[in-house]
Design an enzyme around this catalytic site. Structure first.
Site, PDB file in Angstrom:
ATOM      1  N   ASN A 189       1.143  41.309  72.179  1.00  0.00           N
ATOM      2  CA  ASN A 189       1.603  42.694  72.072  1.00  0.00           C
ATOM      3  C   ASN A 189       0.366  43.543  71.799  1.00  0.00           C
ATOM      4  O   ASN A 189      -0.129  43.602  70.670  1.00  0.00           O
ATOM      5  CB  ASN A 189       2.618  42.830  70.940  1.00  0.00           C
TER       6      ASN A 189
ATOM      7  N   ARG B 196       3.989  41.785  76.241  1.00  0.00           N
ATOM      8  CA  ARG B 196       5.000  42.822  76.059  1.00  0.00           C
ATOM      9  C   ARG B 196       4.496  44.113  76.699  1.00  0.00           C
ATOM     10  O   ARG B 196       3.380  44.567  76.433  1.00  0.00           O
ATOM     11  CB  ARG B 196       5.249  43.067  74.571  1.00  0.00           C
TER      12      ARG B 196
ATOM     13  N   HIS C 200      12.538  49.025  73.422  1.00  0.00           N
ATOM     14  CA  HIS C 200      12.921  47.979  72.456  1.00  0.00           C
ATOM     15  C   HIS C 200      13.938  46.992  73.039  1.00  0.00           C
ATOM     16  O   HIS C 200      14.616  46.271  72.297  1.00  0.00           O
ATOM     17  CB  HIS C 200      13.533  48.583  71.178  1.00  0.00           C
TER      18      HIS C 200
ATOM     19  N   ARG D  39       7.963  60.414  65.270  1.00  0.00           N
ATOM     20  CA  ARG D  39       8.516  61.023  66.488  1.00  0.00           C
ATOM     21  C   ARG D  39       9.745  61.852  66.176  1.00  0.00           C
ATOM     22  O   ARG D  39      10.515  61.550  65.272  1.00  0.00           O
ATOM     23  CB  ARG D  39       8.883  59.942  67.512  1.00  0.00           C
TER      24      ARG D  39
ATOM     25  N   GLU E 240      10.732  39.243  69.163  1.00  0.00           N
ATOM     26  CA  GLU E 240      10.370  39.582  70.540  1.00  0.00           C
ATOM     27  C   GLU E 240       9.373  38.586  71.116  1.00  0.00           C
ATOM     28  O   GLU E 240       9.402  38.275  72.312  1.00  0.00           O
ATOM     29  CB  GLU E 240       9.783  40.998  70.573  1.00  0.00           C
TER      30      GLU E 240
END
Length: 399
Positions: A8, A89, A179, A240, A385
């Site tokens: 990642n 990823r 996600h 955000r 993940e």
């Protein structure tokens, strides 16, 4: 036995996990931070050891070389040849990719870079990680796993925006989500915990970290998700905004000196808003909660707004699916913050959801944290993940 590494890559970081496959045994994991700096930090965790060093790391290629050399130096592998696969990823797959794919051409990497328009904080860094491994280990199986892929099952009514059709057909303006790898994993793990086939379940999965997204999962498929055209959309997050009235943008451009270029908008909405913008303190929920307990009004407001946006999306998704069997929390905040889970779920007693304090406050929490007779179960499932990525490498591996 083969070894697969899940990657990642961030703009200045490289998070990784090494597996022995197909046993899915974690051999080592680590993080390289501050890539591009003279005081970069590389950390390797294995066999209850934690080895860290500070050194200059020029770029992602140098970071990959350091990572691989550390694996040999620490005796985790004997040679590069033991690593037969790498999975990366990638946040945005756009309309190009609706599933994980082999990196079998330069075109795949170029499309990942092109899609940085949809994920400016992520895709360029993801592509840098792919190129770095291709340079050092060109012959191993290389796979890209897209966060958006799980959401390609959304119906058109959910992914279209009410704009003139040409912006969809010509510019591909639609909801892509993010996600997805995490939502896919925790939904399937929740089905195992509940002892029911996922095809029989209606789930709402809440990935709550610095980035936050919620997904309605009906019969194992994503039917709606909170993040939109980019990961900026949806609920309020660490830095955000989440969803805003679009008229705010031209208003601020006309009436302030802060919004003069598209880059100003991207910077303020992505990096200076959310929990950080409202609290004026931090994007870290732990600091927000501490300040709230100490009477900080701005922190208290940030906390309340965060909960409010998540509650609204859970309610909406229960309506979209005409019911819900379980609400599943995951990621940094979702897995570790018992109080915020309680604050969210108390709004859903009317649909039969509850939380049992003794279950909810166990650290680390795992599995069902609601009562045995709750109509809507509440679960905490740590996301993984990296494991999903490793499994996809194994599935697509060139034999």
């Amino acid at each position: 036995m083969s070894k697969t590494i899940s990657i990642n890559a961030g703009s200045s970081s490289l998070k990784w996990q090494l597996y022995q496959m197909p046993e899915e045994k974690v051999l080592a994991k680590g993080l390289i931070e501050r890539i591009g700096k003279e005081d970069a930090i590389s950390t390797v965790k294995f066999d209850d050891q934690n080895v860290s060093e500070t050194l200059a790391i020029k770029d992602h290629t140098a970071a990959v070389k350091i990572l691989l050399d550390d694996l040999i130096h620490l005796g985790i592998i004997k040679s590069y040849d033991e690593i037969t696969g790498v999975g990366h990823r990638v946040v945005a797959g756009g309309t190009y990719f609706n599933e994980s794919v082999l990196v079998d051409s330069e075109e795949v990497i170029e499309k990942v870079e092109e899609l940085a328009l949809l994920a400016p904080l992520h895709n360029k860094a993801n592509a840098a990680g792919i190129r770095a491994f291709k340079e050092i280990l060109p012959d191993i199986t290389s796979v890209v796993v897209f966060d958006t892929a799980f959401h390609t099952t959304m119906p058109e009514v959910a992914y279209r925006y009410p704009l003139p059709n040409k912006y969809f057909t010509e510019n591909k303006i639609r909801k892509y989500g993010a996600h997805g790898t995490s939502h896919y994993y925790v939904a399937h793990e929740a089905a195992k915990v509940l002892g029911k086939p996922i095809a029989e379940l209606k789930l709402i999965t809440a990935h709550m970290g610095n980035g936050v997204s919620l997904t309605a999962v009906d019969s194992g498929k994503s039917v709606d998700t909170s993040m939109g055209f980019t990961p900026l959309g949806g609920v309020m997050m660490g830095t955000r905004t989440g969803d805003l009235d679009p008229a705010i943008i031209p208003y601020l451009m006309d009436n302030t000196d802060d919004f003069k270029t598209p880059e100003d908008i991207r910077r303020i909405f992505n990096h200076e808003s959310g929990l950080l913008g409202i609290s004026g303190l931090s994007n870290d929920m732990r600091e927000i909660e501490t300040a709230t307990k100490n009477g900080d009004k701005d922190a208290s407001l940030a906390y309340a707004m965060f909960v409010d946006r998540i509650v609204k999306h859970i309610g909406a998704y229960a309506a979209v699916m005409n019911g819900v069997d379980a609400i599943v929390f995951t990621a940094g905040i979702g897995e570790n913050d018992a109080h915020i889970r309680e604050e969210i779920i108390k709004h859903f007693s009317w649909i039969g959801a509850d939380i049992v304090a003794e279950r909810n406050e166990v650290r680390p929490a795992y599995g069902v944290v609601s009562s045995d007779d709750a109509k809507v179960k509440v679960l905490v499932i740590p996301t993984d993940e990296e494991l999903v990525i490793a499994r996809d490498v194994e599935r697509l591996k060139v034999k």
